[in-house]
Design a protein around this motif. Structure first.
Motif, PDB file in Angstrom:
ATOM      1  N   TYR A  31      -1.179   2.123  -5.509  1.00  0.00           N
ATOM      2  CA  TYR A  31      -2.627   2.270  -5.404  1.00  0.00           C
ATOM      3  C   TYR A  31      -3.277   1.016  -5.986  1.00  0.00           C
ATOM      4  O   TYR A  31      -2.745   0.400  -6.917  1.00  0.00           O
ATOM      5  N   ARG A  32      -4.433   0.684  -5.469  1.00  0.00           N
ATOM      6  CA  ARG A  32      -5.298  -0.255  -6.167  1.00  0.00           C
ATOM      7  C   ARG A  32      -5.884   0.490  -7.370  1.00  0.00           C
ATOM      8  O   ARG A  32      -6.100   1.701  -7.318  1.00  0.00           O
ATOM      9  N   ARG A  47       0.815  -1.210   0.000  1.00  0.00           N
ATOM     10  CA  ARG A  47       0.000   0.000   0.000  1.00  0.00           C
ATOM     11  C   ARG A  47       0.854   1.268   0.000  1.00  0.00           C
ATOM     12  O   ARG A  47       0.447   2.293  -0.553  1.00  0.00           O
ATOM     13  N   ASP A  99      -6.969   3.810  -2.365  1.00  0.00           N
ATOM     14  CA  ASP A  99      -6.255   3.092  -1.312  1.00  0.00           C
ATOM     15  C   ASP A  99      -7.267   2.279  -0.525  1.00  0.00           C
ATOM     16  O   ASP A  99      -8.397   2.734  -0.283  1.00  0.00           O
ATOM     17  N   TYR A 156      -5.802  -3.955   3.314  1.00  0.00           N
ATOM     18  CA  TYR A 156      -5.745  -5.305   2.756  1.00  0.00           C
ATOM     19  C   TYR A 156      -6.946  -6.147   3.168  1.00  0.00           C
ATOM     20  O   TYR A 156      -7.531  -6.865   2.356  1.00  0.00           O
TER      21      TYR A 156
END
Length: 376
Positions: free
Chosen positions: A127-128, A123, A203, A206
């Motif tokens: 970024y996702r 992270r 962001d 998890y």
């Protein structure tokens, strides 16, 4: 690294020795038959790569091992978290999974696994991202809603539009929120981005990943999703090559499509957030019925399939295939015509209209990662 979770699958932290391969009676005496317990150990290989070895113990050990074995087919970098070493958490490519049953008579109750995985960042460095590419216009007769919906889990923060060619960003304005079975969902409109082919970056902790991603289940003929003790009985499916033992169930947390074995029927359900339960969704009256379903892609952001219907009242029996896409956060699946098949028969439109999206734009590409250094 001692792994506790890989995406939505548990890899339990426990004792670091191999469970004894005992009889079922001895395992029962230890109180592990009704639990998904296990052990793990890790061997470092080359930099960035880990090999995780361990065991599942319990009456559903075989199911957990089968789910884990299919995980590489999911493709996307997946979160690993809950490790004793916080620095080992991150996004990993699952390179391979090997599983082996213990010797009889405890083969189903004791499963050994070996996971090879390569770290692709975390992270703090990534970024996702959901990439749209070229927004596709689907041909179908179910409506003409023009929103280009993209959805992310509700806990997502720092949500932005990104032009990956230039690194330019723009704040993504929330369109709406929805409540699914396992969590909330934030919905955005790709047409609102100030540049073409936008990527939605955000962001996300998890442990929040996977809660609202579409899932494919093998109902295994057991009926209820959980048993009397609340233990999950359905099998998570990650590979299109999976051989089903029961209903195929496509589930995005807002609706479910249930395909009976051998094309025996189609049914649907919707999530009632007020009642915290699933309710039946009636389909339209029609002579058309399910003939076959072929799940062709399973991803974290969407599931795609080819579904064939037939009308046995016609002579000869009429047949018509449709593409199906079950997307994260959408309230209905996207049914679309296939090239060269002509218009959807009116009776089939009647059948599917109660569970068909009115959206004509498909903005959902693929889930991945974007390096934070590439975001201006």
């Amino acid at each position: 690294m001692t792994v506790a979770n890989v995406y939505v699958l548990p890899v339990p932290r426990a004792r670091q020795r191999r469970p004894r391969e005992q009889t079922k009676n001895n395992l029962s005496a230890q109180g592990v038959l009704d639990s998904a317990s296990g052990t793990v150990s890790t061997i470092s290989t080359e930099p960035g790569t880990q090999t995780v070895k361990g065991y599942y113990v319990g009456k559903l050990a075989w199911k957990l091992a089968a789910e884990l074995k299919q995980l590489p087919a999911l493709g996307s970098p997946l979160p690993v978290y809950g490790t004793r070493d916080p620095d080992a958490q991150g996004y990993y490519a699952i390179e391979s999974v090997q599983t082996n049953a213990a010797e009889a008579p405890v083969a189903d109750w004791l499963q050994e696994y070996t996971i090879s995985l390569t770290r692709g960042g975390g992270r703090s460095s990534n970024y996702r991202a959901v990439r749209t590419g070229d927004i596709y216009q689907a041909d179908h007769p179910f409506g003409n809603e023009t929103t280009g919906e993209l959805a992310v889990p509700a806990p997502a923060t720092d949500v932005q539009w990104l032009d990956e060619e230039t690194g330019e960003t723009a704040t993504a304005s929330l369109v709406t929120t929805r409540s699914a079975e396992r969590d909330g969902i934030k919905v955005y409109d790709a047409w609102a981005a100030p540049f073409q082919g936008p990527t939605l970056v955000y962001d996300l902790p998890y442990r929040e990943e996977g809660e609202v991603d579409p899932r494919v289940w093998d109902e295994r003929g057991v009926g209820s999703k959980t048993d009397a003790d609340g233990t999950l009985q359905w099998q998570k499916v990650f590979s299109p090559a999976h051989d089903y033992a029961g209903e195929r169930i496509l589930d995005n947390g807002l609706y479910r499509l249930r395909f009976a074995p051998d094309g025996a029927g189609l049914s649907a359900e919707r999530w009632d957030d007020g009642a915290s339960s699933w309710t039946d969704q009636s389909l339209g009256a029609s002579d058309w019925e399910l003939s076959a379903v072929d799940v062709r892609r399973i991803g974290v952001e969407r599931v795609d399939a080819r579904v064939t219907f037939e009308d046995p009242t016609q002579s000869p029996t009429a047949s018509y295939p449709l593409s199906l896409s079950a997307k994260r956060g959408w309230t209905d699946p996207l049914w679309a015509e296939l090239d060269g098949e002509g218009a959807v028969p009116s009776g089939l439109v009647d059948l599917l209209s109660p569970i068909a999206s009115e959206q004509i734009y498909d903005a959902v590409g693929e889930q991945g990662l974007v390096d934070r250094e590439d975001v201006n």
